[in-house]
Write a protein that holds these residues in place. Structure first.
Motif, PDB file in Angstrom:
ATOM      1  N   UNK A  91       0.853  -1.190   0.000  1.00  0.00           N
ATOM      2  CA  UNK A  91       0.000   0.000   0.000  1.00  0.00           C
ATOM      3  C   UNK A  91       0.890   1.242   0.000  1.00  0.00           C
ATOM      4  N   UNK A  92       0.451   2.313  -0.639  1.00  0.00           N
ATOM      5  CA  UNK A  92       1.259   3.528  -0.689  1.00  0.00           C
ATOM      6  C   UNK A  92       1.485   4.034   0.736  1.00  0.00           C
ATOM      7  N   UNK A  93       2.758   4.261   1.079  1.00  0.00           N
ATOM      8  CA  UNK A  93       3.128   4.722   2.413  1.00  0.00           C
ATOM      9  C   UNK A  93       3.202   3.611   3.436  1.00  0.00           C
ATOM     10  N   UNK A  94       3.038   2.359   3.007  1.00  0.00           N
ATOM     11  CA  UNK A  94       3.058   1.232   3.938  1.00  0.00           C
ATOM     12  C   UNK A  94       4.094   0.194   3.550  1.00  0.00           C
ATOM     13  N   UNK A  95       4.140  -0.840   4.330  1.00  0.00           N
ATOM     14  CA  UNK A  95       5.087  -1.924   4.129  1.00  0.00           C
ATOM     15  C   UNK A  95       4.491  -2.998   3.216  1.00  0.00           C
ATOM     16  N   UNK A  96       5.311  -3.558   2.350  1.00  0.00           N
ATOM     17  CA  UNK A  96       4.857  -4.588   1.413  1.00  0.00           C
ATOM     18  C   UNK A  96       4.709  -5.935   2.113  1.00  0.00           C
TER      19      UNK A  96
END
Length: 137
Positions: A91-96
């Motif tokens: 997610x954009x701004x998050x962890x994969x």
């Protein structure tokens, strides 16, 4: 009483059990033999709506969305042989969230919380990879 089906017919529980077992066996045989049931499970490894499909020479990357979540899976074009595969969903701004290894059919599914955020998915089979870019914005 009526054709001998009165009180005397009640003393034969073996017949009733035999008939019930025959019906259960027939239903089980049809359930196992039904090819559509197993294909439906294989066709939708993630819950929700199919949002994007990216095909490449060795496989396919699928991204699904359901409510506040996104899910991704990489499928091999020719399943059966164990090979290097991976899937990543960020997610954009998050962890994969990533799943990688040597698989015969698919890598994943992986799921991320994507409420009001774009996601980017990447899939790889035998060294060939493709990405979706930012989607579901």
């Amino acid at each position: 009483m009526f054709g001998g089906a009165g009180i005397r017919g009640r003393g034969r529980p073996g017949r009733v059990i035999g008939r019930v077992l025959a019906v259960v066996t027939a239903v089980a045989a049809f359930t196992v033999a039904a090819p559509g049931v197993q294909q439906a499970d294989a066709a939708a490894p993630c819950p929700g709506r199919l949002a994007r499909t990216v095909t490449f020479s060795t496989g396919e990357l699928r991204v699904y969305e359901r409510g506040n979540y996104a899910c991704a899976v990489t499928l091999a074009k020719r399943p059966g042989v164990r090979r290097s595969m991976s899937v990543s969903l960020q997610p954009r701004g998050g962890r994969a969230d990533t799943d990688s290894g040597r698989f015969t059919r698919q890598a994943g599914p992986v799921t991320v919380h994507a409420l009001n955020r774009c996601v980017r998915a990447t899939g790889s089979v035998s060294g060939t990879s493709r990405s979706t870019g930012w989607i579901l914005c």
